[in-house]
Design an enzyme around this catalytic site. Structure first.
Site, PDB file in Angstrom:
ATOM      1  N   ARG A 120      -4.260  12.788   4.196  1.00  0.00           N
ATOM      2  CA  ARG A 120      -3.734  12.920   5.568  1.00  0.00           C
ATOM      3  C   ARG A 120      -3.069  11.628   6.020  1.00  0.00           C
ATOM      4  NH1 ARG A 120      -7.225  16.008   9.820  1.00  0.00           N
ATOM      5  NH2 ARG A 120      -5.565  17.533   9.883  1.00  0.00           N
ATOM      6  N   GLN A 125       2.542  13.927   5.867  1.00  0.00           N
ATOM      7  CA  GLN A 125       2.428  15.001   6.848  1.00  0.00           C
ATOM      8  C   GLN A 125       3.300  16.202   6.543  1.00  0.00           C
ATOM      9  OE1 GLN A 125       2.904  13.545  10.802  1.00  0.00           O
ATOM     10  NE2 GLN A 125       0.710  13.331  11.017  1.00  0.00           N
TER      11      GLN A 125
END
Lengths: 520, 466
Positions: A120, A125
């Site tokens: 993450r 993203q």
């Protein structure tokens, strides 16, 4: 190289790993794309649409035999047999739950990347399929709840009486939870939400919901280095249970989203709490895959309890919005392929210097590379090692090892010696100079403090203002103007002229600048 | 009323007003008031001095000389100050500064001529005041010429320049000893000439990127010159004011040197900007992706948050107005727009803030580097407008001329668009790995024109959507 997209065969799986748009993106990267006939039908993508985007629609074996196979779910044994030995497989392989998959990929000698392993980080993203799917699940959870709930969500006053708004309680405010808050709020419900990470309160409030939290005593951290929530202490759990009991009783609809990667979901809603809910209430458990956050959840099933509470434990929420989830997933996958195709030449490269690729890869040409080394990506300020485009970022250079503080006595001694020396020297200065020096010393101190307080945005005006007042030399020049001697007078006139230019020009310029600073 | 005491009294009050003036610059909303305090203090000091002077020598010639000189100076000052463009502000400040230095030098000469046969202390004050005034004068003139891109003032590095500087200083010290011993005007003149050369030589060796530091150092010199004049004329207001200006200049220089992570001495000794371009930067050899203004507009409409990091290129292209319009449009679309300003962006401390303020960008969306550096990872689009060294990730690698300089971490954002005239490196000559980063795209061309084009594209998109 050739990219193959076979049909999804798992029961209830409606998604597909490419769309017509992502086919075009893959072709721009230099790949040939083959799609199994009918692969996109359940998500609303026809073979004709794929063909129009430049893909060939082929038989099952051809799609599986490609160099790169894009999937949503895990292949079964029979499908593994269809993979070519040098193939690269990309999909939700879920190695943290499904330990067997790693061994199977290794046995097949293939390279496998799991979309659920994408870290993450900010840079990742655009490939974060878990977040994409969580967003859809959150939306769908509310839609399912509304379907099962026999009332409006929004309050209304009608000729036939007043309808109160529904109360919605969201547990876990990750991507899915926030999406659910948004949808429920838009439908008019009164929404409350909770999370073990108190710092998410701001996000909840920004969505128009109320954040409720368990009474906190000690530091109940919830931030974890990988960006997901982690398990909590027993003491915290006891206090949280009280909160849940209270909120579940209040709520008409409960949506739970508290899943911990690689672990069974925590049981937050007990059977006793469900018993306190009004008949007709709904619980949607998005953590059902990991066993569910509610004790009564049955994964994959929707049923109504004896006291009339509907408990929805579907594990395929994203697949229930197949068109939307395919669109986002296909884009995530295509972005990952793009990252692995740095030269847009249709050649896939598994570059282990890239932390995203390294983390997502579970086997490389049959060699097991799971679990990956940890990637620290958190929002916590200390761990701001966000990806730098340079492959070899040096550690932050501006933190030299802290020097041990000097003993204060040494400081005092130094100052004492300097003071005595300075006093001795000053005693030689003539009296008028001494007076001037006093003024000079005090002005230095005043200047130091007053200038440090100037805001950096006004440094240019500061410079021109101080420039203007440095024209105070005009005062000296003026006194000399009164001299009886003409050479002195002429020089003095010149000095007054230039000093006036300095003063007046400086003030006008400063005024022009400071007049421009306006608040929004 | 006791006239000599009037001057001293006015001086005390004026000094306080000057402190209040600088204190007013704490915040933008009190800045105007602060400036007014400065004007008030100056008028008080000048008025009291005029009264005392006229009463000391009440001949009409004195009136005329004073009135004429002040009127002429004020006229020139007002005209120049109103006509200068905001982008020319650094040059203007340098030019005004040179006048202050020149006035100090004149006052020094006069003080010597008026009180020949003063004490040794007075002579030392005269000597130092005059010389600092002279250095300020010639140095500021060169700085002004550099900022206005006059070719004769381009950076030049003489061999052994530090030895030349040292020699000039030593010679002046010798001349100073001669001056104090013999009170020879010739010694003062010779020393002034040496210092004039010194000022030119000092500033001409300094590269463009270091000009903000130089301008503020010269500013501090002009304050010192005034302070020395205060010593020789026994005027407290001159000492206080000169000291205020001196500390302001020194603190600003310090702030900027820290912003570039360079020692004060290294900047002063010169030879930085435009030097070596040979350093190898890891990751700077990739291909840059190009994007056209329509593409940027499209990217922006999908963004939730945007940070704009302007640099000197924005000032050169006069792009602050189109940038302000862009800001307004994006904010109109509900997009969060902020500005991130590097401490040494531009040619003067706070240069970018002034330009943005001129274009009516609200100051509360303009942030300093340290305030905004943590927000890049959560930002959708960063627009880098005419900045290079201040956004160069190479500063985080060892072995480049800018290593260790704090920079804006723009590359952490999801998308970065770099507006640039051409493909060259920045002032420091260091290649920028940002330009070939996977999340960066380049928009080549004159920044003002490209941003206008983006505005037009945005207007079209909004019109279509409506």
């Amino acid at each position: 190289m050739r990219v193959g997209v076979p049909c999804e065969t798992a029961f209830g799986e409606n998604r597909v790993a490419v769309t017509d748009k992502s086919v075009a993106q893959l072709r721009r990267l230099g790949y040939d794309v083959v799609v199994e006939q009918g692969a996109g039908l359940k998500a609303g993508f026809t073979d004709a649409a794929y063909q129009a985007a430049g893909a060939a629609t082929v038989a099952r074996a051809d799609a599986w035999g490609a160099d790169i196979v894009l999937r949503v779910g895990t292949p079964d044994t029979e499908e593994f047999a269809l993979l070519s030995p040098q193939a690269t497989l990309i999909g939700f392989l879920d190695p943290r739950f499904n330990t067997e998959i790693v061994a199977r990929c290794a046995a097949a000698g293939i390279t496998a990347l799991s979309m659920d392993m994408i870290p993450r980080t900010s840079r990742a993203q655009s490939m974060d399929a878990l977040s994409s799917m969580a967003n859809i699940s959150g939306y769908r959870a509310v839609v399912e709840a509304v379907h099962a709930f026999g009332r409006f969500l929004g309050g209304q006053v009608t000729a036939a009486g007043k309808v109160p708004p529904a109360n919605v309680f969201i547990v876990g405010t990750g991507v899915a939870g926030l999406a659910a808050i948004g949808v429920a709020g838009n439908l008019g419900a009164v929404v409350r939400a909770t999370d073990v990470r108190p710092e998410t309160a701001e996000q909840v409030e920004s969505m128009g919901a109320v954040f409720v939290a368990a009474a906190t005593t000690e530091r109940d951290q919830g931030v974890s280095a990988d960006g997901y929530a982690k398990e909590t202490s027993a003491d915290y759990n006891a206090r949280a249970a009280m909160l849940y009991a209270e909120q579940v009783k209040w709520a008409d609809i409960v949506v739970t989203t508290a899943a911990i990667p690689g672990k069974p979901s925590p049981k937050l809603i007990t059977a006793e709490m469900v018993a306190t809910m009004a008949p007709g209430s709904v619980i949607v458990d998005l953590a059902a895959t990991g066993g569910g956050n509610c004790e009564l959840t049955e994964p994959g099933v929707s049923y109504v309890t004896a006291n009339g509470v509907a408990i929805i434990g579907y594990t395929d929420m994203a697949s229930r919005l197949a068109g939307q989830s395919s669109q986002l997933y296909a884009r995530n996958v295509a972005n990952l392929v793009a990252l692995m195709t740095p030269h847009s030449d249709g050649q896939l490269q598994v570059d282990f210097d890239d932390d995203i690729i390294r983390t997502a890869t579970i086997t490389k040409a049959g060699e097991v590379t799971f679990p990956p080394p940890p990637v620290q990506v958190s929002v916590a300020p200390s761990a701001a090692v966000s990806p730098v485009p340079t492959p070899a970022p040096a550690p932050t250079p501006e933190s030299p090892p802290a020097k041990p503080p000097r003993p204060w006595l040494l400081d005092v001694a130094i100052v004492a010696v300097l003071s005595v020396g300075l006093t001795y020297l000053l005693s030689f200065a003539p009296a008028p100079v001494l007076g001037s020096l006093a003024v000079f010393a005090l002005a230095t101190v005043a200047g130091y403090y007053v200038v440090w307080n100037v805001t950096s945005a006004l440094h240019t005006p500061l410079m021109s203002l101080s420039n203007a007042i440095s024209g105070i030399i005009i005062v000296g020049a003026m006194t000399q103007l009164a001299s009886p001697s003409w050479p002195i007078r002429i020089l003095a006139v010149l000095a007054v002229v230039v000093a006036t230019v300095n003063v007046v020009g400086g003030f006008v310029v400063t005024n022009r600048m400071v007049s421009m600073f306006k608040r929004a | 009323m006791n006239i000599p005491q009037l001057v001293t009294a006015a001086g005390i009050v004026a000094s306080l007003l000057f402190i209040l003036a600088i204190a007013g610059l704490n915040r933008p909303d009190t800045a105007k008031r602060g400036t007014a305090f400065g004007v008030l203090g100056m008028m008080l000091a000048i008025g009291a001095t005029a009264i005392s002077m006229v009463s000391a020598n009440p001949s009409p010639i004195t009136y005329w000389l004073l009135g004429g000189a002040v009127a002429a100076g004020a006229l020139i000052g007002i005209i120049r100050a109103l006509s200068v463009k905001m982008t020319g502000m650094p040059g203007m400040v340098a030019l005004l500064n040179s006048f202050g230095g020149l006035a100090s030098a004149f006052v020094g000469y006069n003080s010597f001529l008026e009180h020949s046969g003063g004490t040794a202390a007075h002579l030392v004050e005269v000597f130092l005041g005059t010389l600092i005034g002279t250095v300020t004068f010639t140095g500021s003139v060169v700085a002004w010429a550099k900022l206005n891109e006059k070719s004769w003032a381009a950076q030049r590095l003489l061999p052994g320049r530090n030895w030349i500087n040292l020699g000039l200083l030593l010679l002046s010290v010798l001349l100073g000893v001669w001056f104090v011993r013999s009170e020879s005007l010739l010694a003062l003149l010779l020393a002034s000439a040496l210092m004039a050369v010194f000022g030119v030589h000092l500033v001409i060796a300094i590269g463009g990127a270091d000009m903000p530091v130089v301008v503020s150092i010269l500013n501090s010199y002009s304050g010192l010159a005034a302070a020395f004049a205060g010593f020789m004329l026994a005027s407290d207001v001159l000492i206080v004011t000169g000291t205020l200006v001196g500390s302001s200049g020194l603190i600003l220089s310090y702030v900027m040197c820290r912003g570039m992570n360079r020692s004060f001495l290294a900047v002063i000794l010169g030879g930085f900007g435009g030097a070596t371009g040979t350093s190898v930067v890891v990751g700077a050899d990739g291909e840059a992706r190009e994007i056209n203004p329509e593409g940027v507009a499209k990217l922006l409409t999908t963004a939730g948050s945007v940070i704009i990091t302007p640099g000197y290129g924005m000032a050169v292209a006069q792009a602050q107005h189109p940038v302000a319009e862009l800001t307004k449009r994006l904010r109109g679309l509900g997009i969060k727009v902020r500005f991130g300003i590097h401490p040494v962006a531009g040619r003067m401390p706070g240069h970018m803030n002034v330009l943005l303020a001129e274009a009516h960008v609200p100051y509360d969306i303009v942030f300093e580097m340290d305030e905004i550096n943590g927000d890049f990872p959560t930002t959708d689009v960063v627009l880098v407008i005419g900045a290079n060294d201040t956004v160069n990730a190479a500063a985080m690698q060892p072995g480049t001329p800018i290593s260790g300089m704090p920079v804006l971490h723009v590359w952490e954002a999801r998308n970065v668009v770099v507006f640039k005239r051409g493909r060259g490196a920045g002032y420091a000559g260091v290649p920028n790995p940002l330009f070939s980063a996977p999340n960066a795209q380049m928009c080549f061309g004159d920044a003002a024109q490209t941003i206008q084009a983006i505005n037009a594209a945005l207007a079209k998109t909004v019109a279509n959507a409506a």
